[in-house]
Design a protein around this motif. Structure first.
Motif, mmCIF file in Angstrom:
data_model
loop_
_atom_site.group_PDB
_atom_site.id
_atom_site.type_symbol
_atom_site.label_atom_id
_atom_site.label_comp_id
_atom_site.label_asym_id
_atom_site.label_seq_id
_atom_site.Cartn_x
_atom_site.Cartn_y
_atom_site.Cartn_z
ATOM 1 N N ASN A 47 1.308 6.335 4.280
ATOM 2 C CA ASN A 47 1.978 7.256 3.363
ATOM 3 C C ASN A 47 1.956 8.674 3.918
ATOM 4 O OD1 ASN A 47 2.606 5.686 0.747
ATOM 5 N ND2 ASN A 47 0.535 5.052 1.288
ATOM 6 N N ASN A 65 0.805 -1.219 0.000
ATOM 7 C CA ASN A 65 0.000 0.000 0.000
ATOM 8 C C ASN A 65 0.838 1.269 0.000
ATOM 9 O OD1 ASN A 65 -2.836 -0.704 -0.161
ATOM 10 N ND2 ASN A 65 -2.477 -1.814 1.748
ATOM 11 N N LEU A 66 2.060 1.166 -0.444
ATOM 12 C CA LEU A 66 2.886 2.372 -0.543
ATOM 13 C C LEU A 66 2.518 3.131 -1.820
ATOM 14 C CD1 LEU A 66 6.243 0.810 0.651
ATOM 15 C CD2 LEU A 66 4.760 2.368 1.932
ATOM 16 N N GLY A 67 2.427 4.445 -1.705
ATOM 17 C CA GLY A 67 1.957 5.273 -2.807
ATOM 18 C C GLY A 67 3.049 5.648 -3.789
ATOM 19 N N PRO A 68 2.672 6.364 -4.857
ATOM 20 C CA PRO A 68 3.599 6.675 -5.937
ATOM 21 C C PRO A 68 4.687 7.687 -5.566
ATOM 22 C CG PRO A 68 1.495 7.755 -6.316
ATOM 23 C CD PRO A 68 1.311 6.861 -5.127
ATOM 24 N N THR A 69 4.565 8.344 -4.408
ATOM 25 C CA THR A 69 5.633 9.258 -3.991
ATOM 26 C C THR A 69 6.220 8.810 -2.647
ATOM 27 O OG1 THR A 69 3.986 10.727 -3.011
ATOM 28 C CG2 THR A 69 4.736 11.290 -5.225
ATOM 29 N N SER A 70 6.128 7.515 -2.383
ATOM 30 C CA SER A 70 6.630 7.012 -1.101
ATOM 31 C C SER A 70 8.139 6.801 -1.148
ATOM 32 C CB SER A 70 5.917 5.699 -0.767
ATOM 33 O OG SER A 70 6.673 4.949 0.142
ATOM 34 N N LYS A 71 8.834 7.442 -0.244
ATOM 35 C CA LYS A 71 10.288 7.300 -0.167
ATOM 36 C C LYS A 71 10.674 5.858 0.141
ATOM 37 C CE LYS A 71 12.903 10.795 1.356
ATOM 38 N NZ LYS A 71 13.189 11.846 2.305
ATOM 39 N N VAL A 97 12.642 -0.378 -4.032
ATOM 40 C CA VAL A 97 12.735 -0.703 -5.459
ATOM 41 C C VAL A 97 14.176 -0.560 -5.946
ATOM 42 C CG1 VAL A 97 12.000 -0.011 -7.771
ATOM 43 C CG2 VAL A 97 10.330 -0.111 -5.929
ATOM 44 N N LYS A 98 14.849 0.482 -5.466
ATOM 45 C CA LYS A 98 16.235 0.712 -5.871
ATOM 46 C C LYS A 98 17.101 -0.499 -5.521
ATOM 47 C CE LYS A 98 18.713 4.969 -5.845
ATOM 48 N NZ LYS A 98 18.883 6.205 -5.085
ATOM 49 N N MET A 145 14.614 5.352 -12.135
ATOM 50 C CA MET A 145 15.430 4.382 -11.393
ATOM 51 C C MET A 145 15.776 3.151 -12.225
ATOM 52 S SD MET A 145 14.252 4.308 -7.455
ATOM 53 C CE MET A 145 12.676 3.623 -7.786
ATOM 54 N N THR A 153 9.781 12.680 -3.107
ATOM 55 C CA THR A 153 9.213 11.581 -2.328
ATOM 56 C C THR A 153 9.075 11.992 -0.874
ATOM 57 O OG1 THR A 153 11.418 10.671 -1.996
ATOM 58 C CG2 THR A 153 10.133 9.756 -3.813
ATOM 59 N N PHE A 154 8.244 11.268 -0.151
ATOM 60 C CA PHE A 154 7.962 11.623 1.251
ATOM 61 C C PHE A 154 8.142 10.427 2.178
ATOM 62 C CE2 PHE A 154 5.638 14.349 -1.572
ATOM 63 C CZ PHE A 154 5.920 15.608 -1.078
ATOM 64 N N HIS A 158 -0.039 12.453 -0.176
ATOM 65 C CA HIS A 158 -0.718 11.171 -0.289
ATOM 66 C C HIS A 158 -1.421 10.777 1.009
ATOM 67 C CE1 HIS A 158 -1.328 7.578 -2.775
ATOM 68 N NE2 HIS A 158 -1.323 6.900 -1.645
ATOM 69 N N ASN A 203 5.019 5.818 -13.686
ATOM 70 C CA ASN A 203 5.520 6.705 -12.645
ATOM 71 C C ASN A 203 6.927 7.158 -13.030
ATOM 72 O OD1 ASN A 203 6.694 7.787 -10.329
ATOM 73 N ND2 ASN A 203 5.557 6.421 -8.959
ATOM 74 N N ASP A 255 -4.313 2.471 -3.274
ATOM 75 C CA ASP A 255 -3.364 3.331 -2.580
ATOM 76 C C ASP A 255 -2.057 3.461 -3.363
ATOM 77 O OD1 ASP A 255 -2.642 4.981 -0.538
ATOM 78 O OD2 ASP A 255 -2.766 3.496 1.038
ATOM 79 N N SER A 256 -1.722 2.415 -4.141
ATOM 80 C CA SER A 256 -0.446 2.421 -4.851
ATOM 81 C C SER A 256 -0.566 2.910 -6.290
ATOM 82 C CB SER A 256 0.162 1.009 -4.839
ATOM 83 O OG SER A 256 0.450 0.630 -3.523
ATOM 84 N N LEU A 274 9.055 3.123 -0.565
ATOM 85 C CA LEU A 274 8.892 2.276 -1.754
ATOM 86 C C LEU A 274 10.080 2.446 -2.692
ATOM 87 C CD1 LEU A 274 7.143 0.404 -3.561
ATOM 88 C CD2 LEU A 274 6.175 2.464 -4.561
ATOM 89 N N MET A 275 10.442 3.701 -2.938
ATOM 90 C CA MET A 275 11.504 3.958 -3.901
ATOM 91 C C MET A 275 12.843 3.380 -3.432
ATOM 92 S SD MET A 275 9.718 5.135 -6.157
ATOM 93 C CE MET A 275 8.013 5.672 -6.199
#
Lengths: 192, 568
Positions: B451, A83-89, A95-96, B316, B567-568, B455, B310, B356-357, A91-92
């Motif tokens: 989040n 449930n992490l959103g598209p601007t979630s640090k 993924v990295k 990335m 990002t947050f 968000h 995205n 949510d994602s 998540l990023m």
């Protein structure tokens, strides 16, 4: 008041009809007509359940086709997503790390794009499939470790491919089925 | 937005419409006491039902009695479902030995299922016994949907009848909805789903020994029977936590199509039922087109933005930046987006991907669809009722423009109808905005967020948009199984349900008493293109004016942040 009595009676009768008779009838008939599907599409080997063909399991070993990341570690008794959103640090950052790991494990160049399904978690955490691109990407690694020719593996993928229909479902392979077939392929490793 | 995707969507909309039309005509027969092909089989059962319950099927009710029966029946349902959950530890069909559910969660879940919301602050496979799923939740899936259909039918009678004190019998409408519509369709769907791999068993969870030498416990259960009605009744409460993203709840692209069809078909069919019952099928088509234009616009907008991917992921090294976080490979991007729009248009709230994602703009469309009151086909019954409220407002505005008394379907609309329609339309935005404002002001509200940044605001807005309109889907990162959220979301659901249905019945009662006014050349007819365009305009203007500020601070801003790589 007569409305209260009616409300109670209708509730009780509806409970019996839709809460007991209906699910019991569906269970009885489904168990009779589709026992394999109704019991979870289980795959057995030597009388042991090795999994369900519909439920993904964790494949992290380099010798197998790897499955997607799962926020619940493929715990099939507790489905769920990040449930992490598209601007979630968070998540990023995850993924990295996953991208680096995949590139290293499969000998990809530092700038080569990685298929999205291999580095992003599914909705159920139990996704049984990966895309064909993700399977093909893993062929050189699996071929080398298991001493199997890449052509054999590609043929295996092709045989197990399910195609998208007008955008409904991605073109994909079932990871468990693919790995079960992989187990059957003769390895040519001399060190055994 | 490839041609393939568009063809896939078109196929879905066409199949739904072609099947919904005959179903709508059939439902009109059921609710006007006419014979159908199921009457010979079901009529004896129906009569027996009334006899046992002490119901005189010929005796009609005033709108107040009708509303009283609805309230009493809902109250009995809430108490019954609350008790089953609390006591499940002592009851049979509990192979996993789940304990009784905590009181605040039981309250939330009971309200949630009785109000046709099916918001879930629990995970099915770790919380609810098979008995609770069947005897508790499945029952409310049926009867909450049936109650919604019943109230809509009563409202339509308000337009048809002349100088009548009554609008039908709640028990009869409810019973017929279950017996003639929901149960037969559920049986068919449940068997098809079971044949495709949806589980249906009372056996305990399965232990598997995986290829990598681990043990995997696989949750099973009587799922197919519940999922069928969960979709058909626009309920949406999953058997498993992951809802229709779970492979046992939705195993193939074919079941994705079928389940989506199931959640859409009755709301669409009811539009045709309405046309058939008012004996002017063009009225039904006018509603259909107004709703379909809004629906298609939502689908295309959401799909356009989600398939852009995205940019942060793309940078990335994720191929094309495709956003597959929270999506299943066997479902794919297009059906995930299509489903997310249909499930928020209708009041279903089932999900096959994690909203949510998703990227911000599809999230905005989802919140908008719910926040306008789920009038785009909407919940079974409640959706068309909401659109009729919008139609009454449209007639009022048109009446002001040309200086005539507004009328709709030959009935003159007075201050009473306008007040009731306004209550029906405004109650859920007010509930949504006030509760959201409280939640973002309190630590108890903010501590539940997964989040952060913009968000986080979207997560809270989504939760109250969903509950105040009885949708039930979630930005599930909000960890809302807390005392604060269980109670506030519970009250939002109660307000959302009854401040729509009861004003609807009040309008029906008032209109049924009135005479028919013959139309003149100056009457704005409600089956014309002009009316359809005006109606769409009113829906958008009301929605935009009410929700523009919070939507700007939530999804809009996040879209900009995402493109700036923040990002947050």
């Amino acid at each position: 008041m007569k409305e209260i009595k009616q409300a109670l009676m209708v509730f009780i009768l509806m409970t019996i009809l839709t809460g007991f008779l209906y699910p019991m009838a569906v269970t009885g008939i489904a168990q009779e007509v589709f026992p394999y599907q109704a019991n979870g599409s289980l795959i057995k080997q030597k009388n042991k359940v090795v999994g369900s063909q519909l439920i993904g399991q964790s494949f992290t070993s380099p010798k197998y086709f790897n499955s997607r990341p799962s926020s619940i570690s493929y715990n099939a008794a507790s489905s769920g997503a990040s449930n992490l959103g598209p601007t979630s640090k968070q998540l990023m950052e995850e993924v990295k790390k996953r991208i680096q790991k995949i590139r290293a494990a499969n000998g990809l160049s530092p700038n080569q794009p990685v298929p999205a399904d291999l580095v992003l978690g599914s909705a159920s955490g139990l996704d049984p499939d990966i895309t064909v691109q993700s399977a093909l990407l893993q062929v050189p690694r699996i071929a080398k470790i298991n001493c199997i020719s890449p052509a054999t593996l590609k043929a295996l993928i092709q045989k197990n491919t399910i195609h998208s229909f007008l955008g409904w479902g991605m073109t994909r392979v079932n990871v468990l089925k693919l790995n079960l077939e992989l187990n059957k392929v003769q390895s040519h490793c001399s060190h055994g | 937005m490839t041609p393939t995707n568009l063809a896939g969507i078109f196929l879905f909309l066409i199949v739904t419409t072609l099947l919904a039309y005959p179903l709508g005509e059939y439902m009109a027969l059921v609710f006007t006491d006419q014979k159908t092909f199921l009457t010979p089989v079901l009529s004896p059962i129906e009569k027996l039902f009334y006899k046992i319950c002490g119901i005189d099927e010929k005796k009609e009710m005033s709108w107040k009695t009708y509303a009283l029966c609805l309230l009493l029946f809902s109250l009995v349902g809430i108490i019954g479902l609350f008790l089953i959950q609390i006591l499940q530890g002592h009851l049979p069909f509990n192979p996993e030995k789940f304990k009784g559910v905590k009181w605040d969660l039981s309250f939330n879940t009971a309200v949630s299922f009785v109000t046709n919301t099916n918001w879930q602050n629990y995970a099915g496979e770790t919380t609810m016994s098979y008995l609770t799923q069947m005897l508790g939740l499945t029952v409310q899936n049926f009867v909450s949907a049936a109650a919604g259909i019943a109230v809509l039918i009563a409202m339509i009678r308000g337009f048809i009848r002349k100088t009548s004190e009554t609008i039908g019998n709640f028990w009869v409408d409810l019973t017929r909805s279950v017996l003639y519509i929901l149960l037969p369709l559920s049986l068919i769907l449940a068997f098809i789903l079971a044949s495709q791999g949806v589980v249906q068993t009372l056996a305990p969870y399965v232990k598997a020994h995986t290829l990598q030498g681990k043990t995997q416990t696989i949750a099973v259960g009587p799922a197919a029977s519940q999922i069928a009605i969960k979709q058909l009744g626009t309920n949406g409460g999953g058997f498993f936590n992951a809802n229709s993203a779970h492979p046992f709840e939705n195993p193939t692209p074919f079941t994705t199509f079928l389940e989506l069809l199931a959640e859409f078909i009755i709301p669409v069919a009811l539009v045709f039922t309405y046309g058939a019952m008012v004996k002017e099928r063009k009225q039904g088509w006018a509603m259909y087109w107004a709703m379909m234009v809004l629906c298609a616009a939502g689908i295309l907008t959401a799909l356009y933005f989600e398939t852009q991917g995205n940019p942060i992921l793309k940078k990335m090294g994720v191929a094309h930046g495709t956003n597959l976080e929270g999506k299943e490979v066997r479902i794919g991007v297009m059906p995930s987006v299509l489903w997310s729009v249909i499930t928020t248009d209708t009041s279903t709230g089932a999900v096959d991907s994690m909203h949510d994602s998703m990227t911000p703009i599809p999230g905005l469309i989802q919140i908008f669809n719910m926040a306008i009151g789920e009038a785009i086909f909407g919940g079974v019954g409640s959706g068309l009722m909401m659109m009729i409220f919008y139609a009454l407002i449209t007639m009022f505005i048109a009446g002001l423009m040309i200086g005539r008394t507004p009328e709709f379907l030959g009935k003159k609309l007075g201050p009473y109808e306008m007040v009731m329609a306004s209550i029906g339309l405004l109650s859920s935005p007010i509930t949504l905005l006030i509760f959201s404002a409280i939640a973002i002001s309190l630590p108890a509200g903010l501590s539940a967020l997964t989040n952060h940044g913009t968000h986080g605001l979207s997560e809270i807005l989504y939760a109250y948009a969903s509950t105040a309109n009885n949708n039930g889907s979630a930005f599930a990162g909000l960890n809302s199984n807390t005392l604060f959220y269980n109670l506030t979301l519970g009250f939002a659901m109660l307000l959302g349900r009854f401040t729509t249905l009861i004003p609807g019945l009040a309008v029906a009662g008032s209109l049924a008493k009135k005479r028919l006014t013959p139309g003149t050349a100056a009457t704005l007819r409600s089956d014309t293109l002009l009316f359809v365009v005006m109606l769409i305009g009113v829906v958008i203007v009301v929605g935009a004016l009410t929700f523009l500020p919070p939507l700007t601070l939530g999804p809009f801003l996040e879209q900009l942040m995402m493109h700036a790589g923040r990002t947050f």
